[in-house]
Every structure is written in C-alpha cells, then in structure tokens.
Design a protein around this motif. Sequence first.
Motif, short mmCIF file in Angstrom:
data_model
loop_
_atom_site.label_atom_id
_atom_site.label_comp_id
_atom_site.label_asym_id
_atom_site.label_seq_id
_atom_site.Cartn_x
_atom_site.Cartn_y
_atom_site.Cartn_z
N HIS A 1 -3.28 -3.77 13.64
CA HIS A 1 -2.43 -4.08 12.49
C HIS A 1 -1.27 -3.08 12.41
O HIS A 1 -1.49 -1.88 12.21
CB HIS A 1 -3.24 -4.00 11.19
CG HIS A 1 -4.57 -4.68 11.26
ND1 HIS A 1 -5.62 -4.18 12.00
CD2 HIS A 1 -5.03 -5.81 10.68
CE1 HIS A 1 -6.67 -4.97 11.86
NE2 HIS A 1 -6.34 -5.97 11.08
N GLY A 2 -0.05 -3.56 12.57
CA GLY A 2 1.12 -2.70 12.45
C GLY A 2 1.52 -1.98 13.72
O GLY A 2 2.52 -1.27 13.74
N ALA A 3 0.77 -2.17 14.80
CA ALA A 3 1.17 -1.59 16.09
C ALA A 3 2.46 -2.26 16.56
O ALA A 3 2.77 -3.40 16.17
CB ALA A 3 0.06 -1.77 17.12
N GLU A 4 3.21 -1.56 17.41
CA GLU A 4 4.49 -2.10 17.86
C GLU A 4 4.68 -1.90 19.36
O GLU A 4 4.16 -0.95 19.95
CB GLU A 4 5.65 -1.41 17.12
CG GLU A 4 5.67 -1.69 15.63
CD GLU A 4 6.80 -0.97 14.91
OE1 GLU A 4 7.64 -0.34 15.60
OE2 GLU A 4 6.84 -1.04 13.67
N ARG B 1 -0.35 -3.18 0.78
CA ARG B 1 0.69 -2.32 0.18
C ARG B 1 0.51 -0.86 0.59
O ARG B 1 1.46 -0.07 0.52
CB ARG B 1 0.66 -2.45 -1.34
CG ARG B 1 1.01 -3.84 -1.85
CD ARG B 1 1.36 -3.83 -3.32
NE ARG B 1 0.22 -3.56 -4.18
CZ ARG B 1 -0.53 -4.50 -4.74
NH1 ARG B 1 -0.31 -5.79 -4.48
NH2 ARG B 1 -1.53 -4.18 -5.54
N HIS B 2 -0.69 -0.48 1.00
CA HIS B 2 -0.98 0.91 1.38
C HIS B 2 -1.03 1.10 2.89
O HIS B 2 -1.17 2.24 3.36
CB HIS B 2 -2.32 1.34 0.78
CG HIS B 2 -2.35 1.37 -0.71
ND1 HIS B 2 -1.94 2.48 -1.44
CD2 HIS B 2 -2.71 0.42 -1.61
CE1 HIS B 2 -2.07 2.21 -2.73
NE2 HIS B 2 -2.54 0.98 -2.87
N LEU B 3 -0.92 0.03 3.65
CA LEU B 3 -1.20 0.11 5.08
C LEU B 3 -0.27 1.07 5.81
O LEU B 3 -0.73 1.83 6.68
CB LEU B 3 -1.12 -1.29 5.72
CG LEU B 3 -1.42 -1.36 7.21
CD1 LEU B 3 -2.79 -0.78 7.54
CD2 LEU B 3 -1.32 -2.81 7.71
N GLU B 4 1.01 1.07 5.51
CA GLU B 4 1.92 1.97 6.22
C GLU B 4 1.60 3.43 5.95
O GLU B 4 1.64 4.26 6.86
CB GLU B 4 3.37 1.65 5.87
CG GLU B 4 3.93 0.45 6.61
CD GLU B 4 3.86 0.62 8.12
OE1 GLU B 4 4.58 1.49 8.66
OE2 GLU B 4 3.08 -0.10 8.76
N ASP B 5 1.27 3.77 4.71
CA ASP B 5 0.87 5.15 4.41
C ASP B 5 -0.40 5.51 5.16
O ASP B 5 -0.53 6.63 5.70
CB ASP B 5 0.67 5.33 2.90
CG ASP B 5 1.97 5.34 2.14
OD1 ASP B 5 3.04 5.58 2.74
OD2 ASP B 5 1.93 5.10 0.92
N TRP B 6 -1.34 4.60 5.19
CA TRP B 6 -2.59 4.86 5.91
C TRP B 6 -2.34 5.00 7.41
O TRP B 6 -2.94 5.86 8.07
CB TRP B 6 -3.59 3.72 5.66
CG TRP B 6 -4.13 3.67 4.27
CD1 TRP B 6 -4.10 4.67 3.33
CD2 TRP B 6 -4.79 2.57 3.65
NE1 TRP B 6 -4.69 4.26 2.17
CE2 TRP B 6 -5.13 2.97 2.33
CE3 TRP B 6 -5.12 1.28 4.07
CZ2 TRP B 6 -5.80 2.12 1.44
CZ3 TRP B 6 -5.79 0.43 3.19
CH2 TRP B 6 -6.12 0.85 1.89
N THR B 7 -1.44 4.18 7.93
CA THR B 7 -1.11 4.28 9.35
C THR B 7 -0.47 5.62 9.67
O THR B 7 -0.80 6.26 10.69
CB THR B 7 -0.17 3.14 9.76
OG1 THR B 7 -0.85 1.89 9.57
CG2 THR B 7 0.26 3.26 11.21
N ASN B 8 0.44 6.06 8.83
CA ASN B 8 1.07 7.36 9.05
C ASN B 8 0.05 8.49 9.01
O ASN B 8 0.14 9.46 9.79
CB ASN B 8 2.17 7.59 8.02
CG ASN B 8 3.37 6.69 8.22
OD1 ASN B 8 3.63 6.24 9.34
ND2 ASN B 8 4.10 6.40 7.16
N ALA B 9 -0.95 8.37 8.13
CA ALA B 9 -2.01 9.39 8.07
C ALA B 9 -2.84 9.36 9.35
O ALA B 9 -3.17 10.43 9.91
CB ALA B 9 -2.89 9.15 6.85
#
Length: 368
Positions: A161-164, A243-251
């Motif tokens: 999820h959210g990988a690029e 809504r929190h996924l990007e913050d969690w990904t950065n962590a």
Amino acid sequence: MIPFLDLKAQYASIKDEVDAAVLGVLASAQYVLGEEVAEFEREFAAYCGTKHAVAVNTGTSALHLALIAAGVGPGDEVITVPFTFVATASAVCYVGARPVFVDVEPITLTMAPEKLEAAITPRTKAIVPVHLYGQMADMGEIAAIAARHGIPVIEDACQAHGAEYRGQRAGSIGALGCFSFYPGKNLGACGEGGIAVTDNDDHATMLRILRDWGQEQRYHHVLKGFNYRMDGIQGAILRVKLRHLEDWTNARRAHAARYSHLLKGLVDLVPPVEAPGRRHVYHVYAVRSRDRDSLARTLHSAGIQTGLHYPIPVHLQKAHADLGYQSGDFPAAERAAREVLSLPIYPEMTARQVEQVAASVEQDAYVA
C-alpha cells in the motif's frame, strides 16, 4: 517484550476516530457495502492514482476476481513467483488455471524480469508480479515484456500500500492491482478486507458484478458470481486509517533507515535494500542470515518477536506438489526461504525499541 507488531497501540492512537466511524455504520444499518464502502473506494482509487477501486472481503478475493476480469480461465497459465504467500498461487488455481513460476531477484526478492520471457507460452494469459515486503517489482521491465506479448499484468500489491515505482503507485501500472487489508498490513482492517484497482471501465464493472453474486441489478444474475462483498464497518474503519497511512508509512521508513544504519557492516547479516527509483513501504523488514534460526533464538531470548516470511516457497508446498516442481528449480527463492527473518517494524515503535532490536542482532552476529 518487543512485539512483532502492535495493533493495540495503533487502535489506541486513533480510537476516537475509529469508534465514531463504527457507531456511524451501526446507526445507518448499512452493514454490507453501503456508502462508507463506496466512499472508501473513491478515496483509495485516488490514493493509488487509478480510475476505479472495487472493495471485496479479502485480498485473495481481489486476486481471484481480477484474474476472471482479465479473461483467465481453465487450462490457461499464469506466471508468478514461488516466493510469496500461498494466496497468490491459490487464486490462480481458483479460476482453473495453472501457476507457472519464475525465480526472484536475489536482492529485492521480487520477480526476476530476465527469467520471465522464457516462461511465456501460447497458454500464458496473465503475469502476476508480487510486490514483496512493501517494495514493488521491476514493473518497467515486466510491463515491457508483457506488452510485447499482449499479456495483461495483474499486480499482487497485497503488501505494498503506497509503494512506488518511478513515481507511480502500486496497483496503477498493470491492468489491475490487488490489495489486502488483513489487520497486520500497512493499511489493515479490523477483520478481513481487500480491493482491486483499475483504470479499465469494463474490468471495474465486471468486478462489481462478480463480488455480489453476479448481479447486474437485484435478482438479475448475469454472471456466476461470488459473495465477496466488503462489510460497511470495515469500509468505515479503512477510511479513517487511510487518512493516517502516509504518516504511518513515513514512520516505517524512518525505522527501516535506522535499522539499516545500525546493522550496516555486520558479518553474515544482509539488511533489505530499497532499489533505485522505488519507494519501499516496509510492510516487513526482512534481514537475511545464513544462520537465521540462531538469530531468531537469540532475539526470542531477548524478548523480541520475529516472523518468517516465508520459510517454504510455494513450489515446495505439499498442496502444490501436483505442479511438478522440485527442490533446486528456483535457487534464489529457496535460498531466501532459508535465510530471511522479519524484525519488528510498525509505526508505533519507538527509536529505543529499534535500537534494542538492532543491539540484539549485533550481539548474535558478534557471538557467531
């Protein structure tokens, strides 16, 4: 003790939002599909950069329906990798097709493009690369080979999820992309869930019909479908978590960077590598060691939980012995299965916990 992941800590961090979302569904009585699921579909499609998203009950169901939508059926072949969770191959079997495996790259452990073309036959009807551990496969090379042969690519993005890949989100490059929302995933439901994304209008229409008993409208069954609908409560919870996924990904990425710095240079310990042009979202932080079991025992003794993803490649699983593969057929996958060990990684980890895990790994390497 340091757990492998901590779902209670995640819930505590967003408790008020989740509770309100669940109560909203209970008040609406839209328990199956409904507006919360429809809104989540729109939001997740936007997140992936695709036109459509169709929510279902599991990631396996998403793969199953994606294969049907792509025209795969009995007697066909689907090329994928043996180093994955068994669901990838199982979905192929569900449609009556045969999984055909190619080995993985030794570093990223994703599909090796240089092995792909030799596996293509007139019966090949789809290619399913697996974005393993949160890192996308080499989609540029894979997509180019597939295009030359006119074969659709279905991305197994259940861990990504959210990988690029070169700025494109997982799920947005192939004809279809499939995700799992099993609770431990980077974006996890409070139960089961999955989704398929696509830019193809016809694929999206078929997916929606197939997930709901093949109905084009109520009691008008135009296809032999399935009961693969997403629950309304899961849709509402996933909207909150998205809504929190990007913050969690950065962590996760920060923890992974810290691990890699602390573990750098250890003898017989290979940290994961983020390939150039890719954004790794670290669903799993899997190190490699020739004495993996000793390392696991050391960490267990220190109160640190670990995981094995995956100790037996699919081609050597008893359930798939009928495919006729043997030990030695896919050496990179088999070596990885002997060496990988997943360390704890989740957004709520503290820097101190990461350092404790790394110190225990270093102690094992030093003793060895």
